[in-house]
Design a protein around this motif. Structure first.
Motif, PDB file in Angstrom:
ATOM      1  N   ASP A  19       0.832  -1.202   0.000  1.00 22.98           N
ATOM      2  CA  ASP A  19       0.000   0.000   0.000  1.00 22.98           C
ATOM      3  C   ASP A  19       0.868   1.254   0.000  1.00 22.98           C
ATOM      4  O   ASP A  19       0.647   2.175  -0.799  1.00 22.98           O
ATOM      5  N   TYR A  20       1.839   1.309   0.889  1.00 27.01           N
ATOM      6  CA  TYR A  20       2.729   2.473   0.939  1.00 27.01           C
ATOM      7  C   TYR A  20       3.520   2.580  -0.364  1.00 27.01           C
ATOM      8  O   TYR A  20       3.661   3.667  -0.928  1.00 27.01           O
ATOM      9  N   TYR A  21       4.031   1.454  -0.831  1.00 24.91           N
ATOM     10  CA  TYR A  21       4.861   1.446  -2.036  1.00 24.91           C
ATOM     11  C   TYR A  21       4.114   2.030  -3.232  1.00 24.91           C
ATOM     12  O   TYR A  21       4.608   2.918  -3.920  1.00 24.91           O
ATOM     13  N   VAL A  22       2.910   1.523  -3.455  1.00 25.85           N
ATOM     14  CA  VAL A  22       2.129   1.961  -4.616  1.00 25.85           C
ATOM     15  C   VAL A  22       1.594   3.382  -4.432  1.00 25.85           C
ATOM     16  O   VAL A  22       1.711   4.224  -5.322  1.00 25.85           O
ATOM     17  N   ASP A  23       1.009   3.660  -3.272  1.00 28.61           N
ATOM     18  CA  ASP A  23       0.339   4.948  -3.064  1.00 28.61           C
ATOM     19  C   ASP A  23       1.298   6.110  -2.816  1.00 28.61           C
ATOM     20  O   ASP A  23       1.002   7.238  -3.205  1.00 28.61           O
ATOM     21  N   LEU A  28       5.907   9.408  -5.642  1.00 33.47           N
ATOM     22  CA  LEU A  28       7.132  10.209  -5.554  1.00 33.47           C
ATOM     23  C   LEU A  28       7.990  10.002  -6.803  1.00 33.47           C
ATOM     24  O   LEU A  28       8.448  10.968  -7.422  1.00 33.47           O
ATOM     25  N   ILE A  29       8.171   8.744  -7.183  1.00 33.22           N
ATOM     26  CA  ILE A  29       8.957   8.455  -8.390  1.00 33.22           C
ATOM     27  C   ILE A  29       8.312   9.089  -9.616  1.00 33.22           C
ATOM     28  O   ILE A  29       8.983   9.719 -10.433  1.00 33.22           O
ATOM     29  N   ARG A  30       7.011   8.922  -9.764  1.00 37.04           N
ATOM     30  CA  ARG A  30       6.319   9.497 -10.932  1.00 37.04           C
ATOM     31  C   ARG A  30       6.516  11.003 -11.004  1.00 37.04           C
ATOM     32  O   ARG A  30       6.847  11.548 -12.054  1.00 37.04           O
ATOM     33  N   GLN A  31       6.332  11.675  -9.884  1.00 40.11           N
ATOM     34  CA  GLN A  31       6.469  13.132  -9.865  1.00 40.11           C
ATOM     35  C   GLN A  31       7.876  13.571 -10.247  1.00 40.11           C
ATOM     36  O   GLN A  31       8.041  14.539 -10.986  1.00 40.11           O
ATOM     37  N   ARG A  32       8.874  12.872  -9.741  1.00 42.20           N
ATOM     38  CA  ARG A  32      10.265  13.277  -9.991  1.00 42.20           C
ATOM     39  C   ARG A  32      10.762  12.871 -11.375  1.00 42.20           C
ATOM     40  O   ARG A  32      11.597  13.536 -11.951  1.00 42.20           O
ATOM     41  N   GLN A  77      19.759  12.454 -10.169  1.00 40.38           N
ATOM     42  CA  GLN A  77      19.248  13.670  -9.541  1.00 40.38           C
ATOM     43  C   GLN A  77      18.399  13.373  -8.300  1.00 40.38           C
ATOM     44  O   GLN A  77      18.465  14.102  -7.317  1.00 40.38           O
ATOM     45  N   HIS A  78      17.609  12.290  -8.320  1.00 37.80           N
ATOM     46  CA  HIS A  78      16.641  12.030  -7.245  1.00 37.80           C
ATOM     47  C   HIS A  78      16.887  10.727  -6.482  1.00 37.80           C
ATOM     48  O   HIS A  78      16.120  10.402  -5.574  1.00 37.80           O
ATOM     49  N   GLY A  79      17.919   9.994  -6.834  1.00 36.97           N
ATOM     50  CA  GLY A  79      18.161   8.682  -6.249  1.00 36.97           C
ATOM     51  C   GLY A  79      18.298   8.675  -4.740  1.00 36.97           C
ATOM     52  O   GLY A  79      17.804   7.760  -4.069  1.00 36.97           O
ATOM     53  N   GLU A  80      18.946   9.681  -4.165  1.00 40.01           N
ATOM     54  CA  GLU A  80      19.097   9.724  -2.705  1.00 40.01           C
ATOM     55  C   GLU A  80      17.733   9.842  -2.019  1.00 40.01           C
ATOM     56  O   GLU A  80      17.501   9.207  -0.987  1.00 40.01           O
ATOM     57  N   GLU A  81      16.843  10.628  -2.599  1.00 42.96           N
ATOM     58  CA  GLU A  81      15.498  10.780  -2.039  1.00 42.96           C
ATOM     59  C   GLU A  81      14.733   9.451  -2.127  1.00 42.96           C
ATOM     60  O   GLU A  81      14.071   9.048  -1.167  1.00 42.96           O
ATOM     61  N   PHE A  82      14.853   8.764  -3.261  1.00 42.27           N
ATOM     62  CA  PHE A  82      14.188   7.466  -3.414  1.00 42.27           C
ATOM     63  C   PHE A  82      14.739   6.462  -2.402  1.00 42.27           C
ATOM     64  O   PHE A  82      13.984   5.743  -1.758  1.00 42.27           O
ATOM     65  N   ALA A  83      16.053   6.407  -2.268  1.00 42.59           N
ATOM     66  CA  ALA A  83      16.697   5.448  -1.360  1.00 42.59           C
ATOM     67  C   ALA A  83      16.327   5.713   0.092  1.00 42.59           C
ATOM     68  O   ALA A  83      16.125   4.772   0.873  1.00 42.59           O
TER      69      ALA A  83
END
Length: 108
Positions: A19-23, A28-32, A77-83
């Protein structure tokens, strides 16, 4: 088109909050990544192996980009935020594989 695959192995004590992963995480990934040649994303929830034993992976995530360079620029550019968000949905260390899509069939 390229596909970057992230695999979350099914090991003893592993947990995964779909649920957290998808929602949240994928949003977050889509936006970035929309400006980084994002073509699409797909989440696979492991069910079982053909023999009925537990699936090797709890989750497999595919993200598609127009080019590898575009995708890697966005990830750089966004990998640290994703990790940093991984701890919010799993205790599994992800494995990543990059591949070129050489054929794709979609039934109509």
């Amino acid at each position: 088109m390229v596909r970057i695959t992230t695999l979350y192995q099914n090991t003893e004590g592993a947990h995964f909050d779909f649920d957290y992963y998808v929602d949240t995480h994928l949003e977050l990934i889509r936006q970035r990544m929309e400006g980084a040649g994002l073509v699409g994303m797909e989440v696979i929830k492991g069910m079982s192996n053909p023999d009925g034993s537990p699936a090797e992976h709890l989750c497999i995530f595919h993200i598609y980009f127009t080019t590898l360079e575009a995708g890697l620029r966005g990830i750089e550019q966004h990998g640290e935020e994703f990790a940093a968000d991984i701890v919010n949905y799993t205790n599994i260390e992800p494995q990543v594989q990059i591949g070129a899509v050489v054929h794709r069939y979609t039934a109509s």
